[in-house]
Design an enzyme around this catalytic site. Structure first.
Site, PDB file in Angstrom:
ATOM      1  N   HIS A 292       3.783  -4.278  -9.120  1.00  0.00           N
ATOM      2  CA  HIS A 292       2.387  -4.001  -8.677  1.00  0.00           C
ATOM      3  C   HIS A 292       2.310  -2.357  -8.553  1.00  0.00           C
ATOM      4  O   HIS A 292       3.139  -1.758  -8.069  1.00  0.00           O
ATOM      5  CB  HIS A 292       2.510  -4.771  -7.131  1.00  0.00           C
ATOM      6  CG  HIS A 292       0.956  -4.536  -6.756  1.00  0.00           C
ATOM      7  ND1 HIS A 292       0.138  -5.562  -7.213  1.00  0.00           N
ATOM      8  CD2 HIS A 292       0.618  -3.802  -5.683  1.00  0.00           C
ATOM      9  CE1 HIS A 292      -1.106  -5.301  -6.545  1.00  0.00           C
ATOM     10  NE2 HIS A 292      -0.694  -4.498  -5.769  1.00  0.00           N
TER      11      HIS A 292
ATOM     12  N   ASP B 225      -0.133   0.237  -6.989  1.00  0.00           N
ATOM     13  CA  ASP B 225      -1.313   0.697  -6.136  1.00  0.00           C
ATOM     14  C   ASP B 225      -1.869   1.801  -6.304  1.00  0.00           C
ATOM     15  O   ASP B 225      -1.139   3.020  -6.105  1.00  0.00           O
ATOM     16  CB  ASP B 225      -0.684   0.490  -4.525  1.00  0.00           C
ATOM     17  CG  ASP B 225      -0.479  -0.828  -4.010  1.00  0.00           C
ATOM     18  OD1 ASP B 225      -1.406  -1.890  -3.931  1.00  0.00           O
ATOM     19  OD2 ASP B 225       0.691  -1.388  -3.720  1.00  0.00           O
TER      20      ASP B 225
ATOM     21  N   MET C 279      -4.561   4.580  -5.557  1.00  0.00           N
ATOM     22  CA  MET C 279      -5.773   4.994  -4.771  1.00  0.00           C
ATOM     23  C   MET C 279      -6.077   6.324  -4.906  1.00  0.00           C
ATOM     24  O   MET C 279      -5.310   7.224  -5.501  1.00  0.00           O
ATOM     25  CB  MET C 279      -4.900   5.147  -3.387  1.00  0.00           C
ATOM     26  CG  MET C 279      -4.275   3.843  -3.029  1.00  0.00           C
ATOM     27  SD  MET C 279      -3.289   3.969  -1.334  1.00  0.00           S
ATOM     28  CE  MET C 279      -2.338   2.412  -1.337  1.00  0.00           C
TER      29      MET C 279
ATOM     30  N   HIS D 140      -3.705  -2.620  -9.321  1.00  0.00           N
ATOM     31  CA  HIS D 140      -4.736  -2.710  -8.350  1.00  0.00           C
ATOM     32  C   HIS D 140      -5.362  -1.481  -8.023  1.00  0.00           C
ATOM     33  O   HIS D 140      -4.887  -0.530  -7.389  1.00  0.00           O
ATOM     34  CB  HIS D 140      -3.712  -3.206  -7.035  1.00  0.00           C
ATOM     35  CG  HIS D 140      -4.779  -3.426  -5.673  1.00  0.00           C
ATOM     36  ND1 HIS D 140      -4.178  -3.242  -4.631  1.00  0.00           N
ATOM     37  CD2 HIS D 140      -6.090  -3.513  -5.663  1.00  0.00           C
ATOM     38  CE1 HIS D 140      -5.213  -3.594  -3.639  1.00  0.00           C
ATOM     39  NE2 HIS D 140      -6.173  -3.545  -4.138  1.00  0.00           N
TER      40      HIS D 140
ATOM     41  N   MET E 130      -7.692   0.798  -6.113  1.00  0.00           N
ATOM     42  CA  MET E 130      -8.475   0.949  -4.996  1.00  0.00           C
ATOM     43  C   MET E 130      -9.173   2.295  -5.020  1.00  0.00           C
ATOM     44  O   MET E 130      -8.938   3.489  -4.069  1.00  0.00           O
ATOM     45  CB  MET E 130      -7.329   1.003  -3.627  1.00  0.00           C
ATOM     46  CG  MET E 130      -6.530  -0.260  -3.315  1.00  0.00           C
ATOM     47  SD  MET E 130      -5.608  -0.308  -2.045  1.00  0.00           S
ATOM     48  CE  MET E 130      -4.071  -0.196  -3.133  1.00  0.00           C
TER      49      MET E 130
ATOM     50  N   MET F  65      -6.245  -9.131   0.434  1.00  0.00           N
ATOM     51  CA  MET F  65      -5.529  -8.086   1.194  1.00  0.00           C
ATOM     52  C   MET F  65      -5.226  -8.528   2.549  1.00  0.00           C
ATOM     53  O   MET F  65      -6.040  -9.078   3.349  1.00  0.00           O
ATOM     54  CB  MET F  65      -6.669  -6.899   1.417  1.00  0.00           C
ATOM     55  CG  MET F  65      -6.735  -6.101  -0.018  1.00  0.00           C
ATOM     56  SD  MET F  65      -5.082  -5.646  -0.977  1.00  0.00           S
ATOM     57  CE  MET F  65      -4.321  -4.397   0.579  1.00  0.00           C
TER      58      MET F  65
ATOM     59  N   ASP G 231      -1.269  -9.272  -0.518  1.00  0.00           N
ATOM     60  CA  ASP G 231      -0.655  -7.797  -0.431  1.00  0.00           C
ATOM     61  C   ASP G 231      -0.737  -7.477   0.928  1.00  0.00           C
ATOM     62  O   ASP G 231      -1.972  -7.330   1.423  1.00  0.00           O
ATOM     63  CB  ASP G 231      -1.303  -7.041  -1.280  1.00  0.00           C
ATOM     64  CG  ASP G 231      -0.661  -5.725  -1.683  1.00  0.00           C
ATOM     65  OD1 ASP G 231       0.016  -5.462  -0.592  1.00  0.00           O
ATOM     66  OD2 ASP G 231      -1.076  -4.724  -2.339  1.00  0.00           O
TER      67      ASP G 231
END
Length: 224
Positions: free
Chosen positions: A32, A34, A36, A65, A67, A136, A174
């Protein structure tokens, strides 16, 4: 089967190759990522260059993912970096239907996600179009947060929507997922577990991974 998707957000980047290889050997299904941007969420992590490096380390599914704001502008860059699927936030994508189409046009699987306070109903118009829904279970932006138990209702609602409409998307969770919370989300309907600090933040990564996996599998067996 419950899939395990360790998040490298909590990994030691000076030992990233070693730690990814450790979770892969332990039985990880996905890695995964993340992403950001410091705008949609207050933290900044990494971008396509790091993802391309991760792609060289492992052949596991790379689960990105995003964000970030303006996700459409970066879809191709992550596709070129080697991700297999991209998940975007309903709150950050004003034209969610079109964004999902763009992800599919790049040859990737598409996912949608929502924050703890966002109702599942906002996703319903696109649930027939996606391969993944991410719930989330903490606020996005930082690792190591405490699991929000009220999100279990949303997981159950997605499981029921999926059953009622005969859909096949994964339900991913998550945030705050450890050996205690993993059984809760599995029983609610989750089939992909993201965990960061509860795996990479522990002294023995392999053992920490195994504890979460064992608790999730035990919960699944109880449901059979």
């Amino acid at each position: 089967m419950v899939k395990m998707a360790p998040s490298i957000l909590s990994a030691d980047f000076s030992k990233l190759k070693e730690q990814i290889e450790t979770v892969q050997a332990a039985g990880a299904d996905w890695i995964h990522l993340d992403i950001m941007d410091g705008h949609y969420v207050p933290n900044i992590t990494f971008g396509p260059l790091v993802v391309a490096g991760v792609r060289k380390i492992t052949d596991l599914t790379l689960d990105a993912h995003l964000m970030i704001e303006n996700a459409d502008d970066y879809l191709q860059a992550f596709q070129e970096a080697g991700v297999d699927q991209i998940t975007v936030h309903v709150e950050a994508c004003p034209h969610l239907w079109a964004t999902i189409d763009k992800i599919h046009q790049l040859g990737l699987k598409a996912g949608v996600t929502l924050n703890p306070a966002t109702p599942v109903t906002l996703l319903e118009p696109v649930l027939h179009k996606v391969e993944l829904v991410l719930v989330m279970t903490v606020e996005p932006g930082f690792g190591g947060q405490k699991f929000i138990p009220e999100t279990l209702v949303k997981i159950k609602a997605l499981r029921e929507f999926k059953r009622r409409h005969d859909l096949a998307f994964h339900i991913q969770v998550d945030g705050g997922i450890d050996e205690t919370t993993a059984p809760l989300v599995v029983k609610a309907g989750a089939d992909v577990l993201v965990s960061g600090s509860s795996i990479f933040g522990q002294p023995d990564i392999k053992q920490a991974f195994a504890k979460i996996k064992k608790s999730a599998d035990a919960a699944l067996a109880q449901m059979a």
